[in-house]
Design an enzyme around this catalytic site. Structure first.
Site, mmCIF file in Angstrom:
data_model
loop_
_atom_site.group_PDB
_atom_site.id
_atom_site.type_symbol
_atom_site.label_atom_id
_atom_site.label_comp_id
_atom_site.label_asym_id
_atom_site.label_seq_id
_atom_site.Cartn_x
_atom_site.Cartn_y
_atom_site.Cartn_z
ATOM 1 N N CYS A 48 0.820 -1.208 0.000
ATOM 2 C CA CYS A 48 0.000 0.000 0.000
ATOM 3 C C CYS A 48 0.856 1.262 0.000
ATOM 4 O O CYS A 48 0.465 2.287 -0.561
ATOM 5 C CB CYS A 48 -0.960 -0.005 1.188
ATOM 6 S SG CYS A 48 -0.166 -0.263 2.790
ATOM 7 N N HIS A 94 -1.353 1.223 7.479
ATOM 8 C CA HIS A 94 -1.840 1.192 6.097
ATOM 9 C C HIS A 94 -1.579 2.561 5.462
ATOM 10 O O HIS A 94 -1.608 3.593 6.141
ATOM 11 C CB HIS A 94 -3.332 0.862 6.094
ATOM 12 C CG HIS A 94 -3.923 0.764 4.723
ATOM 13 N ND1 HIS A 94 -3.439 -0.110 3.775
ATOM 14 C CD2 HIS A 94 -4.962 1.421 4.143
ATOM 15 C CE1 HIS A 94 -4.152 0.021 2.660
ATOM 16 N NE2 HIS A 94 -5.073 0.947 2.865
#
Length: 986
Positions: free
Chosen positions: A153, A324
């Site tokens: 990510c 994330h």
């Protein structure tokens, strides 16, 4: 409310607080706790979706939550942390790896652990979000996301940002590549196919977040002038040390300005990386010409207007141990923002892209405004870590059109081909409902797989020829396609239907009937497939004549059965498929011995043993066949498997698997185990193939042979913790488990790792002894020597001290020793010489031995013996947190003695230079709270009179910087203050 197991009894490192105690609702949640830390010296605590493995497809919830450890003495000192997370089946838990130091949790004076009980509170606010799985980014936004390939990510968000700078995209397309380059080996080509990367000529600046409220303050700090004077003078070549000023100014700023925000920093006090979640603002327009161009050099081009507009915001959500990444981008610099979160792209407003990424704290609205409840505040762990600005005067150049002519010819060809392949796959998927997949197994497939990739049943259907046939195709036409593929005429083909039996085996069940072959493939699939599987699985029976040419299959009546045969070689432990036969069910195995010998290449009259392979789940069942009993009486039917072998001709002890049942049991239960030492817990020392059914004695015997040891009882094993990825705290006791499968089990998981150590005495003998790791502090030398003391469990502390006296160097022959229990830089106990050692725990507590100072032996009736600890203070969430460090000690204080008099004795004892000691502060502590002392204060009056040692709740604190070298020492996690050399003896 959680009552943890005592530390010396805990076998594993985590526990679950039942979800019914946390939140009610359609999908309950629970708290996952690591009472001894998740690979850190802190309590680790997470919010977890209960039964996450069985979540419904597409389930997703956004939650804001708070977790707290309640202080049971004073609730105002409770520790609370908040976070937010998008929970789904892939990321079903979120929380805090370092919730609070274990030293504070297990310190009885702090109030978090009372009567072996810890009180945990959880507050959760949940809301449903859009359906993640059915959401179409291209349809909703016109943009597509990038698939997360596993912790990618960070790269995805950066690539999206760079891709949406068209000028940069065009530059990437102009990088030199050829049509022969492979995307996996050429970064430019991968980017041209993938459309993005980073160019060296693009500058980026690292800006401080801590201590700065916004980007402008960071720039102010960046160009701040530093004075080099005193001990920090500048060494000017040819002019020795000189007072100087040091600073930075910018000659020019680039058209695209990338600002790296320093959200992650190294905390020297904690000796660890930390994330800075402070509020930090950044503007939509950034004016770097402000305040009379104070950021720019006088030589900078004054005709360039350095006014920038925000193009993208890259965000990190989580903590220092994980999280994330995603990005907010406005590709054309319009008012419309987009959030690029891996595969998903959504439209967002400017508030979501800017203000909500500042960080800091957020307060939830009150659910019951009429009640006087404290507001629910949580730290925003999602915040910007990188900003991309584009200079307004260069917008037209940077946000330019990228035409097909900007792409090299070989790239256009390659991209066109990839697009066509993608379109074919799309059509294939779109038309899937019009087709049926038929998987056809032949003898060649069984021969290829048995004894190599599989041993049980006959075939892995994923590895056989697959036909994609339109559902309305007559089966007869399908047979023509088979004839073309395999070279077997239609009239010589006989197909059998596979069936799953109640014992979970999968075998050919019966041949297709003539009327069934007149149907379409779809009708045949529906009739033959009771599980409504989209596939039709068939076995193609082909008879071979001279020169292996296909011939008509034999007639089959109700008396005939089709059997499959495997041959086992016990001397070499090899199993292989040798063919099949059609036999009468009234016949006997003895009637086909000659045919089987021919199939195996044996002499016609070779004696063989036959076994029926019945099932292999949950355990292997393979029984010997009576050659004189008919197949019907032995309940043998179509599709059954018979294994045969020669009787063993060598000594059975020379052959580990003498017959088919033992070999199949071995195959079913074999396990390749990775062995590691306790010194290198992340490195495999070697691997061994063992059986899950091996006993404790089997495992250590084979390990001893591998290591070349004569005595297997000198091996001690330790199981693996699948959650912490570390050895379990307690080793396996001698014959303490029955089988290897028990050694590898950890709750509902199974590991393939075992740790071993070679002892100097047999383990049964060692288990009758108590081993203690004792750190001996020399009275006059600057060194710590660690000794491993091993005595019978019924021994007492006096025996330990006597044993130590034979090993250590004393300051004088009559010196007396004592044994202390130290935990996180505090003394918790002085052991009585009569105390039994069996219950002493040296795994979590440091055992320290030292000479009793003469002043303590001669303590007067009115003197007081107090604890002295080193400490620092740092800002916490609710209060200034006291952090102890270094080596604690005792000090005798006399009646009427002032701090000034005591300070001189402490400085002499610790040998601290005057310059450093002048910076130290002194405080008396009661219940964890400091009361700072002045030189004229009488220290004696601050402490209670105690007849025994152990005034844990009161101590004299020495506040100063912990500038000791950051290296591990001693028997566990503690560290020496002014670190002495450490020697370790066994």
């Amino acid at each position: 409310m959680v009552t943890p197991t005592p530390l010396d009894q805990q076998e594993d490192d985590e526990m679950l607080v039942p979800h019914s105690d946390v939140v009610e609702g359609p999908q309950p949640m629970e708290v996952l706790i690591f009472p001894k830390g998740n690979n850190v010296d802190n309590l680790s605590m997470y919010l977890d979706v209960a039964d996450a493995a069985n979540l419904p497809y597409g389930w997703s919830r956004f939650s804001q939550f708070g977790l707290a450890i309640v202080n049971q003495i004073n609730s105002s000192y409770s520790i609370r942390k908040e976070s937010q997370h998008q929970f789904n089946s892939r990321e079903s838990d979120w929380g805090f790896t370092s919730f609070m130091p274990l030293s504070e949790l297990y310190d009885p004076t702090r109030g978090y652990l009372l009567n072996d009980t810890v009180v945990i509170e959880a507050e959760v606010a949940v809301r449903k979000v859009l359906d993640y799985w059915s959401y179409d980014s291209k349809k909703e936004t016109g943009f597509v996301g990038l698939k997360n390939q596993g912790a990618t990510c960070y790269m995805n968000s950066l690539l999206q940002t760079l891709y949406h700078i068209p000028y940069f995209r065009k530059a990437v397309y102009h990088m030199p590549t050829t049509e022969n380059d492979a995307p996996t080996a050429s970064i430019p080509l991968a980017l041209q196919n993938y459309k993005s990367t980073r160019k060296e000529s693009f500058y980026d600046l690292q800006l401080d977040v801590k201590g700065c409220k916004d980007v402008y303050e960071s720039f102010d700090k960046y160009v701040e002038v530093e004075r080099l004077e005193g001990d920090n003078k500048y060494h000017a070549e040819g002019h020795d040390l000189q007072d100087a000023k040091k600073g930075v100014l910018f000659i020019e700023f680039p058209p695209v300005l990338q600002l790296q925000l320093k959200r992650f920093e190294y905390d020297f006090m904690r000796d660890t990386m930390v994330k800075i979640n402070d509020r930090y603002e950044f503007p939509l327009e950034l004016d770097l010409d402000r305040d009379n161009r104070k950021y720019l050099s006088p030589d900078a081009d004054k005709s360039v207007r350095n006014l920038y507009t925000l193009h993208s915001v890259l965000v990190h959500s989580g903590g220092v141990h994980g999280g994330h990444y995603y990005a907010f981008i406005r590709p054309t610099l319009s008012d419309q923002w987009y959030k690029f979160d891996d595969e998903r792209v959504t439209k967002e407003d400017v508030k979501r892209a800017l203000e909500e990424q500042y960080g800091g704290e957020e307060e939830l609205p009150q659910n019951n405004p009429g009640f006087n409840n404290p507001p629910f505040k949580f730290t925003k762990y999602s915040n910007a870590y990188m900003l991309v600005y584009i200079r307004k005067s260069d917008e037209d150049k940077i946000i330019c059109n990228v035409d097909e002519k900007d792409i090299a010819e070989h790239l256009r060809v390659r991209l066109k081909k990839e697009q066509e392949e993608k379109e074919e796959k799309r059509k294939y998927k779109a038309q899937a409902h019009l087709f049926t997949t038929i998987k056809v197994t032949r003898d060649e497939d069984i021969t290829e797989q048995i004894g190599k990739s599989i041993y049980f049943d006959l075939v892995d259907h994923e590895k056989v020829k697959s036909f994609r046939i339109q559902k309305q195709t007559p089966f007869q036409l399908f047979k023509e396609e088979v004839a073309k593929e395999f070279g077997v005429p239609v009239e010589l083909q006989r197909f059998w239907i596979w069936a799953k039996r109640q014992n979970h085996t999968y075998r050919p069940n019966r041949p297709l009937l003539p009327h069934e072959e007149l149907q379409t493939v779809e009708l045949l699939r529906e009739a033959c497939n009771k599980t409504n599987n989209a596939e039709l699985k068939l076995f193609l029976e082909i008879e071979r004549g001279p020169e292996e040419r296909p011939i008509p299959p034999p007639d089959k009546s109700s008396e005939d059965i089709l059997l499959f045969f495997k041959l086992y070689d016990p001397e070499n432990a090899i199993l292989r498929y040798v063919g099949r036969l059609m036999v009468k069910n009234s016949s006997k195995p003895m009637d086909i011995v000659g045919q089987l010998n021919q199939m195996a290449g044996f002499a016609p009259d070779e004696e063989i043993e036959l076994f029926e392979e019945i099932k292999f789940e949950p355990c292997v069942m393979c029984e010997q066949l009576d050659k004189k009993t008919s197949f019907r009486l032995s309940q043998i039917e179509d599709g059954d498997i018979i294994c045969f072998q020669k009787p063993l001709s060598i000594q059975e002890n020379e052959c580990p698997y003498p017959d088919v049942p033992s070999f199949l049991a071995y195959v079913q239960n074999r396990e390749v185990v990775r062995f590691r030492t306790l010194e290198k817990t992340k490195e495999d020392e070697f691997t061994m193939e063992l059986s899950k059914l091996h006993t404790y004695d089997d495992v250590v015997q084979r390990l001893a042979e591998k290591l070349g040891l004569d005595d297997p009882s000198k091996i001690r094993l330790t199981s693996h913790n699948c959650y912490s990825q570390q050895p379990k705290p307690q080793p396996i006791k001698y014959r303490g488990v029955d089988r290897l499968s028990d050694m590898l089990a950890h709750y509902n998981q199974t590991s393939d790792i075992l740790y071993y150590e070679v002892l100097d005495i047999p383990l049964p003998e060692l288990q009758g002894l108590k081993s203690l790791k004792v750190a001996f502090h020399h009275a006059t030398k600057d060194e710590v020597v660690i000794h491993n003391i091993r005595l019978p469990k019924q021994s007492n502390v006096g025996d330990v001290i006597n044993e130590l006296k034979t090993k250590v160097e004393l300051s004088h022959p009559d010196a007396e020793l004592r044994l202390l229990e130290v935990f996180f830089h505090k003394i918790y106990k002085i052991f009585s010489s009569t105390e039994r050692i069996e219950n002493i725990n040296d795994q979590y507590w440091t055992l320290r031995a030292e000479e009793i100072p003469e002043e303590e032996k001669n303590i007067g009736p009115s003197d007081r013996l107090v604890h002295v600890y080193h400490f620092t203070k740092e800002a916490g969430q609710n209060q200034a947190q006291v952090q102890n460090f270094g080596e604690p000690f005792f000090l005798v204080i006399h009646e009427g003695e002032t701090l000034e008099e005591i300070k001189s004795r402490i400085q002499k004892k610790l040998r601290v230079p005057d310059e450093d000691f002048a910076k130290w502060k002194f405080a008396s502590f009661s219940m964890g709270r400091p009361d700072y002392l002045q030189d004229t204060d009488v220290v004696y009056d601050r402490f209670q009179r105690k007849d025994v040692y152990g005034a844990w709740e009161q101590y004299l604190g020495l506040e100063h910087v912990d500038n000791a070298p950051k290296r591990a020492y001693a028997a566990n996690q503690n560290r020496h203050a002014y670190e002495k050399p450490v020697r370790i003896y066994n």
